[in-house]
Design a protein around this motif. Sequence first.
Motif, mmCIF file in Angstrom:
data_model
loop_
_atom_site.group_PDB
_atom_site.id
_atom_site.type_symbol
_atom_site.label_atom_id
_atom_site.label_comp_id
_atom_site.label_asym_id
_atom_site.label_seq_id
_atom_site.Cartn_x
_atom_site.Cartn_y
_atom_site.Cartn_z
ATOM 1 N N GLU A 1 0.823 -1.211 0.000
ATOM 2 C CA GLU A 1 0.000 0.000 0.000
ATOM 3 C C GLU A 1 0.853 1.257 0.000
ATOM 4 O OE1 GLU A 1 -1.914 -1.199 3.430
ATOM 5 O OE2 GLU A 1 -3.236 -2.588 2.380
ATOM 6 N N LEU B 1 2.313 1.667 -3.514
ATOM 7 C CA LEU B 1 1.289 2.123 -4.450
ATOM 8 C C LEU B 1 0.953 3.594 -4.213
ATOM 9 C CD1 LEU B 1 -1.067 -0.982 -4.556
ATOM 10 C CD2 LEU B 1 0.348 -0.105 -6.421
ATOM 11 N N GLU B 2 0.912 4.004 -2.963
ATOM 12 C CA GLU B 2 0.640 5.411 -2.659
ATOM 13 C C GLU B 2 1.783 6.301 -3.156
ATOM 14 O OE1 GLU B 2 -1.113 8.052 0.991
ATOM 15 O OE2 GLU B 2 -0.286 6.082 1.422
ATOM 16 N N TRP C 1 -2.645 4.405 -5.263
ATOM 17 C CA TRP C 1 -3.480 3.977 -4.141
ATOM 18 C C TRP C 1 -4.726 4.841 -4.200
ATOM 19 C CZ3 TRP C 1 -3.880 -0.163 -1.510
ATOM 20 C CH2 TRP C 1 -4.639 -0.201 -0.353
ATOM 21 N N ASP D 1 -11.420 3.719 3.430
ATOM 22 C CA ASP D 1 -11.494 2.718 2.355
ATOM 23 C C ASP D 1 -12.564 3.036 1.313
ATOM 24 O OD1 ASP D 1 -9.406 1.244 3.389
ATOM 25 O OD2 ASP D 1 -10.711 -0.056 4.573
#
Length: 93
Positions: free
Chosen positions: A13, A16-17, A22, A28
């Motif tokens: 995560e 990806l951010e 992300w 969420d």
Amino acid sequence: MIQMDGETGGDKEKVLEKYNFWFLDRNDRCKPDKVSRGVRQMSEGTVPRVMTMSKNREQFWLKLGEFLNQIPVFGHYSSIYGGLTSLYLQFFE
């Protein structure tokens, strides 16, 4: 869907951010602006190549295995049994 192979340790995560892929907020829920940016990057072919410590480590072991497999005699037996690369990937990934 985005797939990222080679990353271990629960950092997918974060990676990806870092690369702006992300798409969820803290609750969420989808962030449509981030999805649009990701789609635009993909259509323009400007998606950055994701390189992580885990991926770099994997590449190192693969290159080392290729080198060792070229050594006469040792390389022959090493390649038959999968070599150090195979052992590394089986036990440490």
